[in-house]
Write a protein that holds these residues in place. Structure first.
Motif, short mmCIF file in Angstrom:
data_model
loop_
_atom_site.label_atom_id
_atom_site.label_comp_id
_atom_site.label_asym_id
_atom_site.label_seq_id
_atom_site.Cartn_x
_atom_site.Cartn_y
_atom_site.Cartn_z
N LYS A 229 0.97 -1.22 0.16
CA LYS A 229 0.17 -0.13 0.07
C LYS A 229 0.79 1.43 0.02
O LYS A 229 2.36 1.46 0.25
N THR A 232 -1.50 7.71 0.91
CA THR A 232 -2.18 9.42 0.49
C THR A 232 -2.98 10.22 1.49
O THR A 232 -2.98 9.65 2.48
N PHE A 263 -12.43 8.30 6.18
CA PHE A 263 -11.11 7.82 5.84
C PHE A 263 -11.55 6.29 5.84
O PHE A 263 -12.24 5.51 6.47
N THR A 264 -11.72 5.83 4.98
CA THR A 264 -11.28 4.22 4.85
C THR A 264 -10.27 3.81 4.86
O THR A 264 -8.95 4.08 4.38
N GLY A 265 -9.88 2.53 6.33
CA GLY A 265 -9.11 1.95 6.10
C GLY A 265 -8.00 1.68 7.63
O GLY A 265 -8.85 1.82 8.36
N ASN A 313 -10.74 -2.67 9.41
CA ASN A 313 -10.80 -1.98 7.45
C ASN A 313 -11.60 -1.58 7.02
O ASN A 313 -12.66 -2.44 6.82
N GLU A 315 -14.11 1.63 7.29
CA GLU A 315 -14.43 3.78 7.69
C GLU A 315 -14.44 3.61 8.52
O GLU A 315 -14.92 3.18 9.43
N GLN A 339 -2.85 4.72 4.52
CA GLN A 339 -2.64 4.25 3.29
C GLN A 339 -3.91 3.05 1.96
O GLN A 339 -4.81 2.59 2.79
N THR A 340 -3.66 3.36 1.07
CA THR A 340 -4.21 2.70 0.22
C THR A 340 -3.50 1.61 -0.94
O THR A 340 -2.27 1.61 -0.60
N GLN A 342 -2.28 0.39 -4.14
CA GLN A 342 -1.03 0.69 -5.11
C GLN A 342 -1.72 0.52 -6.08
O GLN A 342 -2.20 -0.99 -6.52
N ARG A 343 -2.05 1.01 -6.74
CA ARG A 343 -2.24 1.27 -8.29
C ARG A 343 -1.08 1.20 -9.46
O ARG A 343 -0.01 0.93 -9.27
#
Length: 343
Positions: A229, A232, A263-265, A313, A315, A339-340, A342-343
Motif C-alpha cells: 500500500k 495518501t 477515511f477508509t483503512g 479495515n 470506514e 494507506q491505499t 498501490q495502483r
C-alpha cells in the motif's frame, strides 16, 4: 537477484552506474548515499558538523579508499519510521544512490507498539529497495535505545532483509566511557560518541568489502501484510467547528474548536505545522479518544505524525479537538494520511 561485490581496487570498470557500493568504494569512485532518520540520523548533539557520525565516517572512508561523497538527508528531530516513509515519498530521493542508512527507534517507542513499529520499519526498507534495488542498506540500532522489544524488531527485520545491521549499544558499552562522556544530554551522542558510530560503521563496511558481501533485493514475501500500500493525503473535511481555513492549513486559536475527517483503512496519521506557538490537540477515532498530539516545536516545521494503526479495515471518522490542556497555542492541520492499495 543478487549483486556480488568485493575488494576490487585493481579491476577496470566500463560503467560507473553499473557498479555496486562496494565496487565504487574499492575503485575510489564517488559515493551517493542517503540518510533517513531522526535527530541522531542528522547528527544532533555533535559540537559541530565535522563531528557528526556521517562526517567522521566520510573522513574515514575517504582516507582509506580515496573516495568522495554526495549526501542526501531525509531527517527530522523527533521523527519516527512512519514519518521517515512519508518524507521519503514526498521528497525527491536521488535517482540512483549506492547506500542508505536507516536511523530510527528511540522516538518510535514513545508513539507506537513494537508490532506497529515492525510494520513501518519493514515498509521503509521495502520502499528503499523499490526505489533502488541494488543499493546497500545499513540499519542502525541507536545507542540510546533501551526498549529491547524495539531493538529486536530492528535486528529481526534487518536479518530477514539481509541488511548491514549495527547495534550501537554494543560499542558504547564496550568503550569503558560513561554515557555522560559520550553524549550531550544522555540521548544524543557528542563528537566522541559519534566517533564510535563512525568507527563501527567503517569497520563493518570494510569487512563486508573484503569478504565480497552480496547485496540482494528484498524477498518476494513481506513479513507483514499491507506492504503493497501507499500513503495518501486527504485534505477534504467532513465537518468544521471553529477552524479557519487559509491554504493549506485549517487553523485553530481557540480551545474546543473541532475538525472532522472521514477515511477508509486501518491506519491514519496527520500532517501539521509545528511551531513555537503550537498548542495541543485531542484526537478521537470513531468518537473514542485516541491520543493527544502536540503542535509545539522550537521552530516552524511541517511534520507528519503517526496516530494509530491496526484499526478495523473499513470506514472511520477522525476528529481533532483543540485541547483545553493549554490555555494558548495554535493548531494547524493540512491533511490526514491513510494507506491505499498501490495502483
Amino acid at each position: 537477484m543478487v549483486f556480488f561485490a568485493g575488494n576490487l581496487a585493481k579491476a577496470k570498470f566500463s560503467n560507473q552506474n553499473d557498479m555496486t557500493f562496494y565496487e565504487k568504494l574499492a575503485a575510489g569512485k564517488k559515493i551517493d548515499y542517503v540518510v533517513i532518520g531522526d535527530s541522531i540520523g542528522r547528527g544532533s548533539g555533535a559540537e559541530n558538523e565535522s563531528l557528526t557520525w556521517f562526517s567522521q565516517l566520510e573522513k574515514l572512508l575517504s582516507s582509506h579508499y580515496n573516495v568522495q561523497f554526495n549526501r542526501h538527508s531525509i531527517v527530522q528531530s523527533g521523527a519516527t519510521a512512519f514519518e521517515g516513509i512519508v518524507k521519503m515519498e514526498k521528497e525527491s530521493l536521488p535517482s540512483d544512490f549506492d547506500i542508505a542508512f536507516i536511523v530510527f527507534g528511540e522516538n518510535d517507542r514513545k508513539y507506537m507498539s513494537d508490532k506497529q513499529f515492525a510494520y513501518f520499519y519493514e515498509l521503509l526498507i521495502r520502499k528503499i529497495k523499490e526505489h533502488n534495488p541494488d543499493s546497500e542498506i545499513v540499519t542502525i540500532t541507536e545507542s540510546c535505545l533501551s526498549n529491547q522489544n524495539f531493538a529486536e524488531v530492528i535486528k529481526t527485520t534487518s536479518d530477514y532483509y539481509k541488511t548491514v545491521h549495527i547495534d550501537m549499544r554494543i560499542p558504547f558499552d564496550a568503550s569503558g566511557l560513561s554515557i555522560k562522556e559520550l553524549t550531550k544530554d544522555g540521548i544524543h551522542p557528542n563528537g566522541k560518541g559519534y566517533s564510535l558510530y563512525a568507527q563501527s560503521i567503517f569497520s563493518v563496511l570494510e569487512k563486508a568489502s573484503l569478504n565480497s558481501r552480496a547485496i540482494s533485493i528484498y524477498p518476494p514475501e513481506p513479513l507483514h501484510t499491507g506492504s503493497d500500500k501507499v500513503f495518501t493525503f486527504i485534505t477534504s473535511i467532513q465537518s468544521n467547528n471553529g477552524f479557519q481555513y487559509k491554504k493549506p492549513y485549517y487553523t485553530s486559536l481557540k480551545n474546543s474548536d473541532s475538525l472532522q475527517y472521514r477515511f477508509t483503512g486501518s491506519m491514519v496519521g496527520v500532517t501539521v505545522l509545528r511551531s513555537p506557538n503550537g498548542g495541543k490537540v485531542d484526537v478521537f477515532i470513531d468518537g473514542k479518544f485516541s491520543t493527544t498530539l502536540s503542535t509545539w516545536w522550537p521552530f516552524e516545521r511541517v511534520r507528519h505524525q503517526y496516530i494509530s494503526s491496526g484499526l478495523k479495515n473499513g470506514e472511520h471518522t477522525l476528529r481533532f479537538v483543540h485541547s483545553n490542556e493549554v490555555k494558548t497555542g495554535t493548531v494547524k492541520i493540512s491533511s490526514i494520511i491513510v494507506q491505499t492499495p498501490q495502483r
